[in-house]
Design an enzyme around this catalytic site. Structure first.
Site, PDB file in Angstrom:
ATOM      1  N   TYR A 103       0.135  10.139   9.136  1.00 20.11           N
ATOM      2  CA  TYR A 103      -1.278   9.731   9.057  1.00 20.11           C
ATOM      3  C   TYR A 103      -1.810   9.397  10.451  1.00 20.11           C
ATOM      4  O   TYR A 103      -2.903   9.818  10.836  1.00 20.11           O
ATOM      5  CB  TYR A 103      -1.366   8.524   8.121  1.00 20.11           C
ATOM      6  CG  TYR A 103      -2.762   8.056   7.766  1.00 20.11           C
ATOM      7  CD1 TYR A 103      -3.533   8.734   6.817  1.00 20.11           C
ATOM      8  CD2 TYR A 103      -3.313   6.920   8.352  1.00 20.11           C
ATOM      9  CE1 TYR A 103      -4.805   8.286   6.475  1.00 20.11           C
ATOM     10  CE2 TYR A 103      -4.576   6.466   8.016  1.00 20.11           C
ATOM     11  CZ  TYR A 103      -5.321   7.154   7.072  1.00 20.11           C
ATOM     12  OH  TYR A 103      -6.579   6.703   6.733  1.00 20.11           O
ATOM     13  N   SER A 128      -9.771   6.405  11.608  1.00 21.35           N
ATOM     14  CA  SER A 128      -8.978   5.297  11.055  1.00 21.35           C
ATOM     15  C   SER A 128      -8.623   4.312  12.168  1.00 21.35           C
ATOM     16  O   SER A 128      -8.725   4.642  13.360  1.00 21.35           O
ATOM     17  CB  SER A 128      -7.696   5.885  10.473  1.00 21.35           C
ATOM     18  OG  SER A 128      -6.728   4.895  10.210  1.00 21.35           O
TER      19      SER A 128
HETATM   20  P1  NAP Z   1      -9.406   7.713  -1.563  1.00 26.94           P
HETATM   21  O1  NAP Z   1     -10.003   6.608  -2.372  1.00 26.94           O
HETATM   22  O2  NAP Z   1      -7.988   8.073  -1.782  1.00 26.94           O
HETATM   23  O3  NAP Z   1     -10.316   9.043  -1.612  1.00 26.94           O
HETATM   24  C1  NAP Z   1      -9.959  10.202  -0.917  1.00 26.94           C
HETATM   25  C2  NAP Z   1     -10.677  11.376  -1.504  1.00 26.94           C
HETATM   26  O4  NAP Z   1     -10.249  12.583  -0.859  1.00 26.94           O
HETATM   27  C3  NAP Z   1     -10.405  11.554  -2.999  1.00 26.94           C
HETATM   28  O5  NAP Z   1     -11.609  11.863  -3.653  1.00 26.94           O
HETATM   29  C4  NAP Z   1      -9.446  12.736  -3.012  1.00 26.94           C
HETATM   30  O6  NAP Z   1      -9.478  13.464  -4.225  1.00 26.94           O
HETATM   31  C5  NAP Z   1     -10.002  13.557  -1.874  1.00 26.94           C
HETATM   32  N1  NAP Z   1      -9.051  14.592  -1.450  1.00 26.94           N
HETATM   33  C6  NAP Z   1      -7.753  14.431  -1.098  1.00 26.94           C
HETATM   34  N2  NAP Z   1      -7.213  15.633  -0.815  1.00 26.94           N
HETATM   35  C7  NAP Z   1      -8.188  16.557  -0.992  1.00 26.94           C
HETATM   36  C8  NAP Z   1      -8.244  17.966  -0.869  1.00 26.94           C
HETATM   37  N3  NAP Z   1      -7.178  18.681  -0.491  1.00 26.94           N
HETATM   38  N4  NAP Z   1      -9.420  18.606  -1.130  1.00 26.94           N
HETATM   39  C9  NAP Z   1     -10.509  17.892  -1.521  1.00 26.94           C
HETATM   40  N5  NAP Z   1     -10.518  16.563  -1.670  1.00 26.94           N
HETATM   41  C10 NAP Z   1      -9.376  15.902  -1.409  1.00 26.94           C
HETATM   42  O7  NAP Z   1      -9.554   7.325  -0.047  1.00 26.94           O
HETATM   43  P2  NAP Z   1     -10.614   6.427   0.711  1.00 26.94           P
HETATM   44  O8  NAP Z   1      -9.943   5.156   0.989  1.00 26.94           O
HETATM   45  O9  NAP Z   1     -11.952   6.468   0.082  1.00 26.94           O
HETATM   46  O10 NAP Z   1     -10.607   7.250   2.067  1.00 26.94           O
HETATM   47  C11 NAP Z   1     -11.562   8.228   2.415  1.00 26.94           C
HETATM   48  C12 NAP Z   1     -11.284   8.634   3.852  1.00 26.94           C
HETATM   49  O11 NAP Z   1     -11.333   7.473   4.684  1.00 26.94           O
HETATM   50  C13 NAP Z   1      -9.901   9.246   4.079  1.00 26.94           C
HETATM   51  O12 NAP Z   1      -9.969  10.232   5.072  1.00 26.94           O
HETATM   52  C14 NAP Z   1      -9.085   8.054   4.577  1.00 26.94           C
HETATM   53  O13 NAP Z   1      -7.975   8.436   5.322  1.00 26.94           O
HETATM   54  C15 NAP Z   1     -10.118   7.349   5.406  1.00 26.94           C
HETATM   55  N6  NAP Z   1      -9.859   5.930   5.661  1.00 26.94           N
HETATM   56  C16 NAP Z   1      -9.648   5.046   4.642  1.00 26.94           C
HETATM   57  C17 NAP Z   1      -9.458   3.707   4.927  1.00 26.94           C
HETATM   58  C18 NAP Z   1      -9.217   2.658   3.883  1.00 26.94           C
HETATM   59  O14 NAP Z   1      -8.840   1.533   4.267  1.00 26.94           O
HETATM   60  N7  NAP Z   1      -9.403   2.922   2.597  1.00 26.94           N
HETATM   61  C19 NAP Z   1      -9.507   3.284   6.239  1.00 26.94           C
HETATM   62  C20 NAP Z   1      -9.695   4.223   7.257  1.00 26.94           C
HETATM   63  C21 NAP Z   1      -9.881   5.536   6.945  1.00 26.94           C
HETATM   64  P3  NAP Z   1      -8.260  13.332  -5.324  1.00 26.94           P
HETATM   65  O15 NAP Z   1      -8.252  11.897  -5.734  1.00 26.94           O
HETATM   66  O16 NAP Z   1      -8.665  14.261  -6.390  1.00 26.94           O
HETATM   67  O17 NAP Z   1      -7.009  13.759  -4.610  1.00 26.94           O
HETATM   68  C1  GCO Z   2      -2.088   1.755   5.992  1.00 24.42           C
HETATM   69  C2  GCO Z   2      -3.473   2.028   5.539  1.00 24.42           C
HETATM   70  C3  GCO Z   2      -4.371   2.548   6.634  1.00 24.42           C
HETATM   71  C4  GCO Z   2      -5.806   2.503   6.236  1.00 24.42           C
HETATM   72  C5  GCO Z   2      -6.808   2.872   7.245  1.00 24.42           C
HETATM   73  C6  GCO Z   2      -6.915   1.915   8.370  1.00 24.42           C
HETATM   74  O1  GCO Z   2      -1.155   1.997   5.235  1.00 24.42           O
HETATM   75  O2  GCO Z   2      -1.935   1.222   7.102  1.00 24.42           O
HETATM   76  O3  GCO Z   2      -3.580   2.788   4.401  1.00 24.42           O
HETATM   77  O4  GCO Z   2      -3.894   3.447   7.453  1.00 24.42           O
HETATM   78  O5  GCO Z   2      -6.037   3.224   5.076  1.00 24.42           O
HETATM   79  O6  GCO Z   2      -6.779   4.209   7.629  1.00 24.42           O
HETATM   80  O7  GCO Z   2      -7.999   2.214   9.142  1.00 24.42           O
END
Ligand code: NAP
Ligand code: GCO
Length: 264
Positions: free
Chosen positions: A158, A145
């Site tokens: 986080y 992240s």
């Molecule tokens: P998301 O839309 O909330 O998807 C996260 C997925 O993880 C969902 O399918 C969720 O399932 C699953 N999950 C959560 N807890 C779990 C568990 N205990 N066992 C199995 N599956 C589980 O998030 P996303 O934005 O696609 O993010 C995916 C990854 O990228 C995460 O690690 C997030 O921190 C990271 N990330 C996201 C962003 C961003 O801006 N979106 C940026 C940087 C990093 P349920 O819905 O069923 O709980």
């Molecule tokens: C927040 C965001 C983030 C992003 C992501 C950034 O509240 O600042 O949710 O932390 O999801 O991980 O890279």
């Protein structure tokens, strides 16, 4: 050159790969030739995953498994080994966030975030590494992240977990690099998925959420990322094209980390 990016004959496990970033990565790895396997921890997500892969014409295998439950993860990995020949590529994608000022945060909530975002990647990597050693190769991609580098109000758990995940990435590289295992991270910038939907909600007067405006101004690319922006980087880190890249976090952030921000 084309063959360097081919994942033909490889088995890829994407945790939580049912929608958002995980689904886009699952699709990318499939398009590059891999057999895709994913897991979900609720009936609802299992159904969404099945529908999404079917709609994309992908024959992916879904497992009902909570990534924080070591026994369940070990059983899933054993089944993948029996039926598909073991995991060549692990993408630790499943994750959650809780946005609460630190002094108001319950310790249980802090633990839950660390459990899913840091300890689960350890559990999953621990489960696949012995099979990768036997195969003589392996790729582990940890979804990090911006918060692996930066802090901000309300995301202490986080940031602690994602900062820890960056160091787990480097440590897996250090410990298993000599077994031809490459462990790298992808650090997505601000990506439009359900996780960030609350930060993009329109205001009652129809204007953009202040955080949404802040992110657009803070991103040299001038936009939020999309899950599709992560497809190429994921294929690169899963393929032979990255065989000498290890312990690295590839930030896919439209330039956020390079930029000091606009002068007010
Ligand atoms: P998301 O839309 O909330 O998807 C996260 C997925 O993880 C969902 O399918 C969720 O399932 C699953 N999950 C959560 N807890 C779990 C568990 N205990 N066992 C199995 N599956 C589980 O998030 P996303 O934005 O696609 O993010 C995916 C990854 O990228 C995460 O690690 C997030 O921190 C990271 N990330 C996201 C962003 C961003 O801006 N979106 C940026 C940087 C990093 P349920 O819905 O069923 O709980
Ligand atoms: C927040 C965001 C983030 C992003 C992501 C950034 O509240 O600042 O949710 O932390 O999801 O991980 O890279």
């Amino acid at each position: 050159m084309e063959n360097m990016f081919s994942l033909e004959g490889k088995v890829a496990l994407v945790t939580g790969g049912v929608y958002g970033i995980g689904f886009a990565i699952g699709k990318a790895l499939h398009d590059a030739g891999a057999k895709v396997v994913y897991n979900a921890h609720t009936e609802e997500s299992m159904n969404i995953g099945a529908e999404n892969y079917k709609a994309a014409g992908i024959d992916a295998k879904g497992y009902f498994c909570d990534v924080t439950d070591e026994k369940s993860v070990q059983e899933m990995i054993a089944d993948i080994e029996k039926n598909y020949g073991g995991v060549d590529i692990l993408v630790n994608n499943a994750g959650i966030i809780k946005r609460t000022p630190m002094t108001e945060m319950a310790v249980e909530d802090f633990r839950l975030v660390v459990d899913i975002d840091l300890i689960a990647p350890f559990i999953c990597a621990k489960a696949v590494i012995p099979g990768m050693i036997k195969k003589g190769h392996g790729k582990i991609i940890n979804i990090c992240s911006m918060m692996s580098e930066l802090g901000r109000e309300t995301v202490s758990a986080y940031a602690a977990a994602k900062g820890g995940l960056k160091m787990l990435t480097r440590n897996i590289c250090s410990e298993y690099g000599d077994a031809n295992i490459q462990c790298n991270g992808i650090g997505p910038g601000y990506i439009a998925t359900p996780q960030t939907a609350p930060l993009r909600e329109r205001q009652p007067d129809g204007s953009r959420h202040p955080f949404d405006q802040f992110i657009i101004a803070k991103t040299p690319a001038g936009r939020w990322g999309t899950p599709e922006d992560l497809m190429g980087p994921a294929v690169f880190l899963a393929s032979d094209a990255s065989n000498f890249v290890n312990g690295h976090v590839l930030y896919v952030d439209g330039g956020i980390l390079a930029y000091i921000g606009k002068q007010p």
